[in-house]
Design an enzyme around this catalytic site. Structure first.
Site, PDB file in Angstrom:
ATOM      1  N   GLU A   1      -2.154  11.425   3.794  1.00 13.84           N
ATOM      2  CA  GLU A   1      -3.379  11.588   4.288  1.00 13.84           C
ATOM      3  C   GLU A   1      -3.172  12.787   5.099  1.00 13.84           C
ATOM      4  O   GLU A   1      -2.211  13.806   5.213  1.00 13.84           O
ATOM      5  CB  GLU A   1      -3.729  10.252   5.267  1.00 13.84           C
TER       6      GLU A   1
ATOM      7  N   GLU B   1       0.899  -1.569  -0.045  1.00 10.20           N
ATOM      8  CA  GLU B   1      -0.072  -0.047   0.087  1.00 10.20           C
ATOM      9  C   GLU B   1       0.765   1.620   0.210  1.00 10.20           C
ATOM     10  O   GLU B   1       2.172   1.252   0.837  1.00 10.20           O
ATOM     11  CB  GLU B   1      -0.690  -0.180   1.028  1.00 10.20           C
TER      12      GLU B   1
END
Length: 350
Positions: free
Chosen positions: A243, A238
């Site tokens: 974020e 990932e």
């Protein structure tokens, strides 16, 4: 005594002769290593990074190529085509190991200088108002689990593909998290992904985005390995390009998740910027066979050396979403009503 002294060499010679005949009778093969190994390279002049390697040797069964940047390949023909992806003019030491059918080997090295100028490979400009292009985007719907687990993070939203939660307006994608009751959840939002529609290996990903405001919001621009269905997570890998947590304004997270480094033990760093929720910023992934680097506005957030030991050398797909609360997002401001992540474009260069 004379007879004994004279006979000893004769007996020794007989012993050698007998043993040689015994080895011949047992058909013990003679192991011969490869020889006369030659390695050549033809570098494409179009600055694409493509190089054609040719290795030849006598008595070679396989050729193992180490391209000098962590990438490798085994060929029986001795011909290997490889594309370097790291931008700029760089010199790599390429080594080929020729191995015989009996396991003996020799190697040879060659320096190659390669120029790479990345060109636009794919783009989503969000220029058509309305529903995002279904040829590119699909959706994760609901909360990802039968037991109300919020995609494993105890998130508080219910994902939909409704225009109230995801739409293109004025050339900008808007993913809107809203406070509303749906399917037992207190919030709705959207999580769109290019799985099975657009997937790629290596390149420079550039995303221009403005982030949602509000404590409890958790927007993300990220990627998952396309083999997640067979390998599972985190074995698929990932890459979190961006974020942001509404409770920690302007702190941008860049993170990798993979075996040994996932969840709370993920491999990442942060970078403080200004006006994350009021202005557009450029979030970038520079992904090659030798390194994975994450930037915001050209400033490095996090860098990890790439190698075959970690799962970042195969196809990945893109994901855009706005989560609410959860293990990472934290408590949501009770006064929150709605907020959107806006994306002007996504561009991939190779």
């Amino acid at each position: 005594m004379k007879f004994i002294k004279c006979s000893t060499p004769l007996l020794f010679a007989c012993f050698i002769l007998v043993n040689c005949k015994k080895a011949e009778s047992n058909n013990i093969p003679v192991k011969t290593p490869p020889s006369n190994l030659v390695l050549t390279a033809v570098v494409n002049t179009d600055e694409s990074g493509n190089v054609s390697f040719t290795a030849t040797a006598d008595n070679a069964a396989t050729y193992f190529f180490d391209f000098g940047n962590g990438a490798t390949k085994t060929e029986t023909s001795g011909i290997a085509n490889y594309q370097y992806s790291e931008e700029g003019k760089k010199t790599y030491t390429v080594t080929v190991t020729a191995t015989s059918s009996t396991g003996l080997s020799i190697n040879k090295s060659l320096d190659v200088t390669v120029s790479v100028v990345r060109k636009l490979f794919w783009a989503e400009e969000f220029n058509i108002d309305g529903t995002p292009d279904p040829a590119i985007w699909g959706y994760d719907l609901g909360d990802g689990c039968p037991n109300n687990c919020g995609f494993g993070n105890h998130e508080l939203e219910w994902y939909t593909n409704r225009p109230e939660n995801v739409t293109v307006v004025g050339g900008v994608l808007k993913i809107t998290a809203k406070k509303e009751n749906l399917s037992g959840k207190l919030y709705t939002s959207s999580r769109m992904l290019s799985k099975d529609k657009f997937e790629f290996t290596f390149g420079k990903v550039e995303v221009k985005a403005k982030l949602p405001a509000g404590v409890g919001t958790w927007p993300a621009i990220w990627m998952l390995g396309s083999d997640i269905g067979s390998a599972g997570w985190p074995a698929c890998g990932e890459i979190d390009i961006m974020e942001h947590l509404g409770r920690d304004l302007n702190k941008i997270y860049g993170t990798l998740h993979y075996p040994g480094h996932s969840g709370a033990n993920a491999d990442g760093s942060t970078k403080l910027i200004e006006n994350a929720t009021t202005q557009f910023h450029i979030y970038t992934l520079d992904w090659t066979a030798s390194a994975i680097k994450i930037y915001v506005n050209g400033d490095l957030v996090h860098s990890v050396p790439n190698s075959l030991a970690i799962p970042f050398n195969h196809n990945f797909f893109l994901i855009l979403n706005v989560a609410m609360g959860g293990d990472f997002g934290g408590p949501v401001d009770p006064l929150f009503t709605e907020a959107a992540m806006e994306v002007d474009y996504i561009r991939v260069y190779k």
